[in-house]
Write a protein that holds these residues in place. Structure first.
Motif, PDB file in Angstrom:
ATOM      1  N   THR A  90       0.570  -1.338   0.097  1.00  0.00           N
ATOM      2  CA  THR A  90       0.199  -0.025  -0.037  1.00  0.00           C
ATOM      3  C   THR A  90       0.924   1.149  -0.289  1.00  0.00           C
ATOM      4  N   MET A  91       0.387   2.290  -0.624  1.00  0.00           N
ATOM      5  CA  MET A  91       1.057   3.321  -0.726  1.00  0.00           C
ATOM      6  C   MET A  91       1.595   3.969   0.966  1.00  0.00           C
ATOM      7  N   SER A  92       0.856   4.100   2.139  1.00  0.00           N
ATOM      8  CA  SER A  92       1.601   3.744   3.568  1.00  0.00           C
ATOM      9  C   SER A  92       2.206   3.028   3.908  1.00  0.00           C
ATOM     10  N   ASP A  93       2.054   1.644   3.615  1.00  0.00           N
ATOM     11  CA  ASP A  93       3.134   1.280   3.953  1.00  0.00           C
ATOM     12  C   ASP A  93       4.499   1.080   3.172  1.00  0.00           C
ATOM     13  N   SER A 134      14.019  16.273   8.880  1.00  0.00           N
ATOM     14  CA  SER A 134      12.904  15.867   9.650  1.00  0.00           C
ATOM     15  C   SER A 134      11.593  16.606   9.038  1.00  0.00           C
ATOM     16  N   ALA A 135      11.345  18.226   8.724  1.00  0.00           N
ATOM     17  CA  ALA A 135      10.956  18.650   7.514  1.00  0.00           C
ATOM     18  C   ALA A 135      10.576  17.980   6.306  1.00  0.00           C
ATOM     19  N   VAL A 136      11.645  17.336   6.087  1.00  0.00           N
ATOM     20  CA  VAL A 136      10.924  17.251   4.355  1.00  0.00           C
ATOM     21  C   VAL A 136      10.441  15.909   3.569  1.00  0.00           C
ATOM     22  N   THR A 141       6.543  11.646   3.548  1.00  0.00           N
ATOM     23  CA  THR A 141       6.086  10.350   4.199  1.00  0.00           C
ATOM     24  C   THR A 141       4.417  10.872   4.394  1.00  0.00           C
ATOM     25  N   PHE A 142       3.993  11.833   4.473  1.00  0.00           N
ATOM     26  CA  PHE A 142       2.602  11.640   5.668  1.00  0.00           C
ATOM     27  C   PHE A 142       2.000  12.300   4.200  1.00  0.00           C
ATOM     28  N   ILE A 143       2.341  13.183   2.899  1.00  0.00           N
ATOM     29  CA  ILE A 143       1.730  13.443   1.845  1.00  0.00           C
ATOM     30  C   ILE A 143       1.570  12.272   1.076  1.00  0.00           C
ATOM     31  N   LEU A 144       2.350  11.609   1.029  1.00  0.00           N
ATOM     32  CA  LEU A 144       2.040   9.910   0.005  1.00  0.00           C
ATOM     33  C   LEU A 144       1.320   9.226   1.440  1.00  0.00           C
ATOM     34  N   ALA A 145       1.383   8.852   1.996  1.00  0.00           N
ATOM     35  CA  ALA A 145       0.733   7.642   3.028  1.00  0.00           C
ATOM     36  C   ALA A 145      -0.817   8.300   2.990  1.00  0.00           C
ATOM     37  N   GLU A 153      -9.831  15.118   1.810  1.00  0.00           N
ATOM     38  CA  GLU A 153      -9.428  14.705   2.497  1.00  0.00           C
ATOM     39  C   GLU A 153      -8.037  13.991   3.758  1.00  0.00           C
ATOM     40  N   TRP A 154      -7.761  14.138   2.192  1.00  0.00           N
ATOM     41  CA  TRP A 154      -6.396  13.183   3.674  1.00  0.00           C
ATOM     42  C   TRP A 154      -5.443  14.608   3.548  1.00  0.00           C
ATOM     43  N   LEU A 155      -6.077  15.777   2.946  1.00  0.00           N
ATOM     44  CA  LEU A 155      -5.505  17.452   4.028  1.00  0.00           C
ATOM     45  C   LEU A 155      -5.209  17.664   5.353  1.00  0.00           C
ATOM     46  N   LYS A 156      -6.394  17.100   5.872  1.00  0.00           N
ATOM     47  CA  LYS A 156      -6.747  17.471   7.371  1.00  0.00           C
ATOM     48  C   LYS A 156      -6.507  16.792   8.142  1.00  0.00           C
ATOM     49  N   PRO A 157      -6.499  15.285   8.304  1.00  0.00           N
ATOM     50  CA  PRO A 157      -5.281  15.095   9.223  1.00  0.00           C
ATOM     51  C   PRO A 157      -3.396  15.128   8.658  1.00  0.00           C
ATOM     52  N   LEU A 158      -3.442  14.585   7.613  1.00  0.00           N
ATOM     53  CA  LEU A 158      -1.619  15.684   7.154  1.00  0.00           C
ATOM     54  C   LEU A 158      -1.165  16.463   8.282  1.00  0.00           C
ATOM     55  N   PHE A 159      -2.075  18.203   7.938  1.00  0.00           N
ATOM     56  CA  PHE A 159      -1.523  19.270   8.713  1.00  0.00           C
ATOM     57  C   PHE A 159      -2.218  18.818  10.803  1.00  0.00           C
TER      58      PHE A 159
END
Length: 301
Positions: A90-93, A134-136, A141-145, A153-159
Motif C-alpha cells: 500500500t502507499m502507506s506501507d 525531518s521536515a522534508v 511520508t505523510f503526504i504519500l501515506a 480529505e487526506w489534507l486534514k489529518p496531514l496538517f
C-alpha cells in the motif's frame, strides 16, 4: 569518543525498555500512557524547539544541501516506487519503508561521530543540513501515506498531525523571528527532555509486543539500504558536485547514521509498519558500529 561511547546509551535505554516489558515490570496500559506523552506531546515540543531555534540563515550552501537531499529524496522515491511495483505494498506501507531507508539519526549519532572524527569545524555544515531533515522526509511520508485515502480529505489529518504541526509552527515562528518568553522556552525544554530517552524506552518495550523474529529480514534489508546504499549515493553525488573533501565527508557520514527513532513515531502516527520500524531502528543502530567504521576508513583514503 568511540562508537561504543556514542551508541551504548541508545542500546542501553532500548534494552531497559525491552526488559521492563518482558518481565512485565510495566503493563500494557502504562506503556500506552507513556506512548501518548512521548509521541503526541514531548517529541512534537522537541521538534518545535528544534525548528524554532534553527539558524536558517546558515542554510545557504546550495551545493552542500543538494549533495545531501538530492540522493536522499531520490532514493526515498525509488524505494517507494519499487516496493509498490514489486511487492504491491500500500502507499502507506511503501512510504514508511522508504522513510526507514533514508531517515538518519543525525543528532544523537551522526553529529557526535562527525565531531569526533572531523572536529568542530564540521559542526557548522551539520547544522546547515539538520533543520530541513525531518521536515522534508516526514512531510513527504505523510503526504504519500495520506494521499492513499483519495480526495482532499487526506489534507486534514496531514496538517493536524502533531509532528507536521509542530515542525510547521516552529518554522513559521522562526521565519517571523518571534520572541518567545524565556520562561516559556525553559518550561518547554523541561517538557521535551524525556523525548529521546522515552522514545527509545518505548521502542524497546514495543519489540516485546510486536516480536522481532517476524520482521528481522525486512529490517535487515532496510538497514542495508540505509547504512550502505544511501551513503554511497550521497558520496557519489558529493563527488559529482565537486564538494570539498571535508564537505563530502560530512554529508556522507550524516547519511550513514542509523535510522532515527522518530521514524517509529511516524509509523505510530500512521498505524503501519510499526514492528518493522522498531526493528529497523534497533538493527541499524547495532550494525552502524561496523558500517560507520567502514565509511570512516573509505573517507580517510
Amino acid at each position: 569518543m568511540t562508537f561504543i561511547d556514542i551508541l551504548f546509551p541508545l542500546i542501553f535505554v532500548v534494552t531497559c525498555g525491552f526488559v521492563a516489558a518482558r518481565i512485565r515490570f510495566i503493563s500494557g496500559a502504562q506503556l500506552d500512557g507513556i506512548r501518548v506523552y512521548i509521541f503526541n506531546l514531548a517529541i512534537p515540543v522537541l521538534l518545535f524547539l528544534s525548528m524554532f531555534r534553527a539558524d536558517l540563515s546558515q542554510v545557504a550552501s546550495a551545493s552542500l544541501l543538494l549533495a545531501f537531499y538530492l540522493p536522499v529524496v531520490a532514493l526515498y522515491l525509488l524505494v517507494f516506487v519499487l516496493l509498490r511495483a514489486r511487492f504491491n505494498l500500500t502507499m502507506s506501507d511503501a512510504a514508511l519503508s522508504a522513510l526507514n531507508s533514508t531517515y538518519s539519526n543525525t543528532v544523537v549519532v551522526g553529529l557526535p561521530v562527525i565531531l569526533a572524527a572531523l572536529g568542530e569545524q564540521a559542526a557548522a555544515m551539520v547544522f546547515m543540513i539538520i533543520p530541513l531533515h525531518s521536515a522534508v522526509l516526514f512531510s513527504l511520508t505523510f503526504i504519500l501515506a495520506r494521499r492513499a485515502n483519495g480526495g482532499v480529505e487526506w489534507l486534514k489529518p496531514l496538517f493536524l498531525n502533531p509532528v507536521v504541526l509542530s515542525i510547521s509552527l516552529g518554522l513559521i515562528a522562526n521565519l517571523m523571528s518571534l520572541s518567545l518568553p524565556a520562561l516559556l522556552l525553559s518550561g518547554m525544554e523541561w517538557f521535551a527532555q524525556p523525548a529521546i530517552a522515552g522514545a527509545l524506552f518505548v521502542l524497546g518495550a514495543s519489540l516485546v509486543q510486536y516480536g522481532f523474529r517476524p520482521v528481522w529480514y525486512p529490517a535487515l534489508m532496510l538497514s542495508i539500504v540505509k547504512l550502505l546504499i544511501l551513503p554511497l549515493c550521497v558520496y557519489l553525488t558529493a563527488t559529482l558536485l565537486a564538494l570539498e573533501p571535508l564537505q563530502r565527508q560530512v554529508v556522507t557520514l550524516m547519511s550513514a547514521a542509523p535510522l532515527g527513532v522518530n521514524a517509529y513515531l511516524v509509523a505510530r502516527q500512521l498505524g503501519v509498519q510499526q514492528a518493522i520500524s522498531a526493528g529497523s531502528v534497533v538493527l541499524s543502530t547495532l550494525l552502524s558500529v561496523v558500517s560507520l567504521s567502514l565509511w570512516l576508513a573509505i573517507l580517510s583514503i
